[in-house]
Write an enzyme that holds these catalytic residues in place. Structure first.
Site, PDB file in Angstrom:
ATOM      1  N   LYS A  13      53.332  47.265  10.884  1.00  0.00           N
ATOM      2  CA  LYS A  13      52.248  48.378  10.727  1.00  0.00           C
ATOM      3  C   LYS A  13      51.153  48.002  12.060  1.00  0.00           C
ATOM      4  O   LYS A  13      50.958  46.857  12.036  1.00  0.00           O
ATOM      5  CB  LYS A  13      51.533  48.621   9.723  1.00  0.00           C
ATOM      6  CG  LYS A  13      50.941  49.923   9.473  1.00  0.00           C
ATOM      7  CD  LYS A  13      51.734  51.054   9.444  1.00  0.00           C
ATOM      8  CE  LYS A  13      51.385  52.072   8.532  1.00  0.00           C
ATOM      9  NZ  LYS A  13      52.384  53.085   8.084  1.00  0.00           N
ATOM     10  N   THR A  58      56.065  49.922   5.541  1.00  0.00           N
ATOM     11  CA  THR A  58      54.975  49.542   6.456  1.00  0.00           C
ATOM     12  C   THR A  58      53.740  50.046   5.850  1.00  0.00           C
ATOM     13  O   THR A  58      52.655  49.475   6.113  1.00  0.00           O
ATOM     14  CB  THR A  58      55.171  50.330   7.760  1.00  0.00           C
ATOM     15  OG1 THR A  58      54.965  51.457   7.870  1.00  0.00           O
ATOM     16  CG2 THR A  58      56.436  49.756   8.486  1.00  0.00           C
ATOM     17  N   ASP A  59      53.929  51.143   4.913  1.00  0.00           N
ATOM     18  CA  ASP A  59      52.662  51.664   4.214  1.00  0.00           C
ATOM     19  C   ASP A  59      52.166  50.563   3.321  1.00  0.00           C
ATOM     20  O   ASP A  59      50.696  50.417   3.091  1.00  0.00           O
ATOM     21  CB  ASP A  59      53.078  52.820   3.661  1.00  0.00           C
ATOM     22  CG  ASP A  59      51.707  53.705   2.925  1.00  0.00           C
ATOM     23  OD1 ASP A  59      50.937  54.001   3.680  1.00  0.00           O
ATOM     24  OD2 ASP A  59      51.505  53.610   1.844  1.00  0.00           O
ATOM     25  N   PHE A 160      37.115  34.637  51.282  1.00  0.00           N
ATOM     26  CA  PHE A 160      38.457  34.753  51.235  1.00  0.00           C
ATOM     27  C   PHE A 160      38.804  34.729  52.936  1.00  0.00           C
ATOM     28  O   PHE A 160      38.736  35.687  53.670  1.00  0.00           O
ATOM     29  CB  PHE A 160      39.011  35.838  50.693  1.00  0.00           C
ATOM     30  CG  PHE A 160      40.455  36.061  50.638  1.00  0.00           C
ATOM     31  CD1 PHE A 160      41.112  34.827  49.704  1.00  0.00           C
ATOM     32  CD2 PHE A 160      41.262  37.132  51.125  1.00  0.00           C
ATOM     33  CE1 PHE A 160      42.507  34.822  49.721  1.00  0.00           C
ATOM     34  CE2 PHE A 160      42.714  36.896  51.073  1.00  0.00           C
ATOM     35  CZ  PHE A 160      43.296  35.943  50.357  1.00  0.00           C
ATOM     36  N   VAL A 225      40.369  33.981  44.204  1.00  0.00           N
ATOM     37  CA  VAL A 225      40.470  34.436  42.955  1.00  0.00           C
ATOM     38  C   VAL A 225      41.236  33.247  42.355  1.00  0.00           C
ATOM     39  O   VAL A 225      40.896  32.644  41.083  1.00  0.00           O
ATOM     40  CB  VAL A 225      40.856  35.760  42.584  1.00  0.00           C
ATOM     41  CG1 VAL A 225      41.458  35.888  41.179  1.00  0.00           C
ATOM     42  CG2 VAL A 225      39.938  37.056  43.153  1.00  0.00           C
ATOM     43  N   ASN A 252      41.558  41.570  40.940  1.00  0.00           N
ATOM     44  CA  ASN A 252      40.787  41.459  42.037  1.00  0.00           C
ATOM     45  C   ASN A 252      40.160  42.785  42.278  1.00  0.00           C
ATOM     46  O   ASN A 252      40.829  43.569  42.946  1.00  0.00           O
ATOM     47  CB  ASN A 252      41.168  40.729  43.160  1.00  0.00           C
ATOM     48  CG  ASN A 252      40.262  40.411  44.107  1.00  0.00           C
ATOM     49  OD1 ASN A 252      38.965  40.741  44.000  1.00  0.00           O
ATOM     50  ND2 ASN A 252      40.482  39.994  45.561  1.00  0.00           N
ATOM     51  N   HIS A 254      38.420  45.420  44.043  1.00  0.00           N
ATOM     52  CA  HIS A 254      37.749  45.345  45.331  1.00  0.00           C
ATOM     53  C   HIS A 254      36.676  46.100  45.638  1.00  0.00           C
ATOM     54  O   HIS A 254      36.481  47.289  45.003  1.00  0.00           O
ATOM     55  CB  HIS A 254      38.891  45.597  46.407  1.00  0.00           C
ATOM     56  CG  HIS A 254      40.295  44.899  46.290  1.00  0.00           C
ATOM     57  ND1 HIS A 254      40.199  43.698  46.767  1.00  0.00           N
ATOM     58  CD2 HIS A 254      41.254  45.409  45.888  1.00  0.00           C
ATOM     59  CE1 HIS A 254      41.443  43.073  46.498  1.00  0.00           C
ATOM     60  NE2 HIS A 254      42.114  44.102  45.893  1.00  0.00           N
TER      61      HIS A 254
HETATM   62  O1  URC Z   1      40.865  36.138  46.330  1.00  0.00           O
HETATM   63  C1  URC Z   1      41.865  36.727  46.769  1.00  0.00           C
HETATM   64  N1  URC Z   1      43.172  36.323  46.790  1.00  0.00           N
HETATM   65  C2  URC Z   1      44.166  37.211  47.186  1.00  0.00           C
HETATM   66  O2  URC Z   1      45.218  36.612  47.159  1.00  0.00           O
HETATM   67  C3  URC Z   1      43.717  38.257  48.064  1.00  0.00           C
HETATM   68  N2  URC Z   1      44.645  39.060  48.619  1.00  0.00           N
HETATM   69  C4  URC Z   1      43.653  39.983  49.195  1.00  0.00           C
HETATM   70  O3  URC Z   1      43.928  40.982  49.920  1.00  0.00           O
HETATM   71  N3  URC Z   1      42.271  39.504  48.833  1.00  0.00           N
HETATM   72  C5  URC Z   1      42.213  38.364  48.064  1.00  0.00           C
HETATM   73  N4  URC Z   1      41.565  37.777  47.604  1.00  0.00           N
END
Ligand code: URC
Length: 296
Positions: A13, A58-59, A160, A225, A252, A254
């Protein structure tokens, strides 16, 4: 037709919603959960021979969850409650070999009213949740816990650059950018045996993983990241010896500067303050970080 067989099965469930109020005089606690129970065992004949005699309905599983919630003093501790549910199914039914119990604990935060914590009123202050997946068999128990859907953003302290450039690349290098992600983290516990489950402070560890995740995100200078994720995981593993590995999934999210040059307004570099948040597409960075096992 070539011969076929039942390769694997699980049934149960899902999405059982449950709230428990624990009252200590006027002081109340609210625990709200969504539970999923899946059983594996000797169920083959129900698929292949229309023989339902071994099926736990399951009940009935749903009823069991509410009954155990009534009887348990550990509902608030979802890893322990999930283990209790799993143990119930494998000890009650000898043909059940494995029970997988997943629980999501929804967030209710006590209200602060006139400077005092209110005894029976709560609010939702964020969509992040604590969840767990516990697999109980006669031989072992495995527990993983998670922090899901924690939305975070920082307005600087993130860059970055230095990434691969070729004919497909248009992204400019950024030495200062907004960084935002929706944290999903899942960590696995190092469980010695069933008896040790009750001794692990799961809720404290959850709060600590959340705090380490936030602290790392806020305080370190992010090169990507990927680097932020690895540092978060390293910090969690350093602090918590009961955790064997941790997996993060970090989209990420944006935020790109809006082109205001067309209107004679500067909005790049140090002048950038107007951004467009994008939901789609998002980058997605996923990694699991684990301890190097000692060879001793
Ligand atoms: O921190 C990031 N990692 C990525 O792999 C990546 N690729 C991207 O276009 N921007 C970012 N930023």
């Amino acid at each position: 037709m070539s011969e076929v067989y039942l390769k694997e099965q699980e049934y149960g469930k899902d999405r059982v919603r449950l709230a428990k109020v624990v009252k200590t005089g006027k002081w109340h606690e609210i625990i709200e959960l969504t539970v999923c129970v899946l059983l594996d065992g000797e169920f083959e004949d129900s698929y292949t021979k229309t023989d339902n005699s071994m099926i736990v309905a399951t009940d009935s599983m749903k009823n069991t969850i509410y009954i155990l919630a009534k009887q348990s003093s550990c509902v608030e501790n979802i890893e322990i409650f999930a283990t209790e549910i799993g143990k119930h199914f494998i000890t009650t039914y000898s043909h059940v070999h494995k029970a997988t119990i997943s629980i999501i604990k929804h967030k209710w935060t006590r209200m602060l009213i006139d400077g005092k914590l209110h005894d029976h009123s709560f609010h939702r202050d964020g969509e992040d949740v604590h969840d767990t997946k516990v697999v109980v068999s006669r031989k072992s128990v495995t527990i993983e816990s998670g922090l899901k859907n924690l939305l975070v953003l920082k307005t600087t302290g993130s860059a970055f650059y230095g990434f691969l450039r070729d004919k497909y690349t248009t992204l400019p290098e950024a030495d200062d950018r907004i960084l935002s992600t929706n944290v999903d983290a899942t960590w696995t516990f190092n469980i010695q045996n069933m008896a040790s489950v009750g001794k692990i402070p799961f809720n404290d560890i959850f709060e600590s993983v959340k705090q380490i995740t936030l602290h790392t995100f806020a305080t370190h200078n992010s090169a990507s990241v990927q680097a932020t994720l690895y540092l978060m995981a390293k910090n969690v593993l350093k602090k918590h010896s009961q955790i064997d590995s941790i997996r993060y999934e970090l989209p990420n999210k944006h935020y790109f500067t809006y082109d205001l040059e067309r209107f004679g307004l500067k909005n790049t570099g140090k002048d950038a303050d107007i951004f467009v948040p994008f939901n789609d597409p998002a980058g997605l960075i996923i990694a699991t970080v684990a301890r190097v096992k000692s060879r001793l």
